[in-house]
Motif scaffolding. Structure first.
Motif, short mmCIF file in Angstrom:
data_model
loop_
_atom_site.label_atom_id
_atom_site.label_comp_id
_atom_site.label_asym_id
_atom_site.label_seq_id
_atom_site.Cartn_x
_atom_site.Cartn_y
_atom_site.Cartn_z
N VAL A 186 5.34 12.43 1.20
CA VAL A 186 5.38 13.46 2.25
C VAL A 186 5.08 14.83 1.64
N PHE A 187 4.00 15.44 2.10
CA PHE A 187 3.72 16.83 1.74
C PHE A 187 4.61 17.71 2.61
N GLY A 208 0.80 -1.21 0.00
CA GLY A 208 0.00 0.00 0.00
C GLY A 208 0.84 1.26 0.00
N THR A 209 0.16 2.39 0.15
CA THR A 209 0.79 3.71 0.10
C THR A 209 0.46 4.47 1.36
N HIS A 210 1.46 5.19 1.88
CA HIS A 210 1.27 6.02 3.07
C HIS A 210 1.50 7.48 2.68
N LEU A 211 0.73 8.38 3.28
CA LEU A 211 0.86 9.80 2.99
C LEU A 211 0.96 10.56 4.31
N ALA A 212 1.88 11.51 4.37
CA ALA A 212 2.08 12.30 5.58
C ALA A 212 2.03 13.78 5.23
N ALA A 213 1.45 14.56 6.15
CA ALA A 213 1.36 16.00 5.96
C ALA A 213 1.45 16.67 7.32
N PRO A 214 1.91 17.93 7.36
CA PRO A 214 1.94 18.65 8.64
C PRO A 214 0.54 18.85 9.17
N ALA A 215 0.42 19.02 10.48
CA ALA A 215 -0.90 19.09 11.12
C ALA A 215 -1.78 20.17 10.51
N HIS A 216 -1.19 21.30 10.14
CA HIS A 216 -2.01 22.40 9.63
C HIS A 216 -2.46 22.17 8.19
N ARG A 217 -1.99 21.07 7.57
CA ARG A 217 -2.48 20.67 6.25
C ARG A 217 -2.77 19.18 6.22
N PHE A 218 -3.14 18.63 7.36
CA PHE A 218 -3.35 17.18 7.46
C PHE A 218 -4.40 16.69 6.48
N SER A 219 -5.35 17.55 6.13
CA SER A 219 -6.41 17.15 5.20
C SER A 219 -5.86 16.70 3.86
#
Length: 324
Positions: free
Chosen positions: A257-258, A204-215
């Protein structure tokens, strides 16, 4: 739902977003939010809830009292008069959101209900005192993509309205996001095949973003699940080291990773040690093997409005490949 139509919806993002920028020159919330509002409750499910979670956090950071709740929750705020309830549903028919509206209206007289929807003549509009149009046009692919993007933009406009601030900076960000989306679409053959090969792994695929752009991580993961039905999970970048790091030891771990979190170096310690595949979007991410950039990605609001198009396009092409 249709893969080709989903791709066509994505390809119209620049055009429709540019049109929204014109609409936002006059804040659409000005005529629907009454004076005296002291608190804001967002209700929604799925993509709507993702966008609302970021919007509520932003509003709290500006000193405003705002929360985002899953409409399916049985513990909704009991804040009474002076509360603005924003019910979000692109189709206007999310049964959980309709139920939450009914429950809140029955138990709390004096609330102000506003629907944020892409469907004017819908049940959610009938249950609210006013409607704000997402203006995302019909999504013929059956997937909330433009409507998610427009939800983010309209909630940023609400933030500005409550703060009594001008929409000019938002209009500029929306226009830059439209240009950024056009760039990603025009250059897709240069970056998308390689990224798809890197990210669509057997585990599968995992995606990470900072809390203020978690959406962005949440929506990106949803697009991979909803269209091509691939396993995908979202994580906040700082929290990654507490909840997702373990999988790098036992799986063929693939991570998008965003960019923009202060905690990327901590993440990179583990992904580098365990030779995980990492792709950065919108900035240089420590430990990444590949990076996708676009015009305006040094500005956080442009990132918030643009970056999810990367996993959306990967999802659209993977879905097409399955359908062929």
């Amino acid at each position: 739902m249709n893969a080709d139509a989903f791709l066509a919806d994505l390809q119209r993002k620049p055009e429709v977003l540019d049109r929204l920028a014109v609409t936002l020159t006059v804040n659409p919330w000005a005529d629907v939010v009454p004076p005296g509002v002291e608190r804001v409750v967002f209700l929604g499910m799925g993509s709507s809830a993702y966008a609302a979670g970021v919007a509520a956090a932003r509003m709290r950071s500006r000193g405003l009292l705002a929360v985002s709740e899953l409409a399916s929750s049985t513990v909704l705020p009991q804040w009474g008069p002076g509360t603005l309830v924003v019910a979000i549903s692109a189709t206007g028919g999310s049964v959980e959101t309709l139920d939450a509206l009914d429950r809140m209206a029955a138990s709390q007289p004096g609330l102000t209900f506003v629907a944020l929807t892409n469907t004017a003549d819908s049940p959610i509009a009938e249950r609210c005192q006013a409607v704000v149009d997402l203006a995302a046009d019909t999504e013929v692919g059956g997937v909330a993509c433009r409507s998610y993007q427009h939800t983010v933009a309209l909630l940023l406009a609400l933030e500005l309205h409550v703060l009594q601030a001008d929409t000019k900076p938002l209009v500029t960000s929306v226009r830059k996001a439209a240009a950024a989306c056009a760039h990603l679409l025009d250059t897709e053959p240069e970056w998308r095949p390689e990224l798809a090969e890197s990210l669509l792994g057997p585990a599968g695929t995992h995606l990470a973003a900072p809390a203020h752009r978690f959406s962005s991580a949440q929506q990106g993961a949803l697009m991979l699940r909803e269209g091509p039905r691939l396993g995908a999970v979202a994580c906040e970048t700082g929290d990654w080291s507490h909840v997702d790091v373990y999988l790098t030891k036992t799986t063929d771990y693939r991570l998008l990773v965003f960019a923009g979190s202060a905690w990327e170096s901590q993440l990179a310690e583990w992904t580098t040690l365990r030779r995980s595949i990492v792709v950065g979007v919108g900035g240089d991410v420590p430990g990444s093997q590949r990076t996708v950039r676009y015009p305006g990605d040094e500005e956080d609001d442009v990132r918030l409005l643009t970056e999810v198009l990367v996993p959306e396009l990967i999802a659209a092409r993977a879905w097409q490949a399955q359908s062929s």
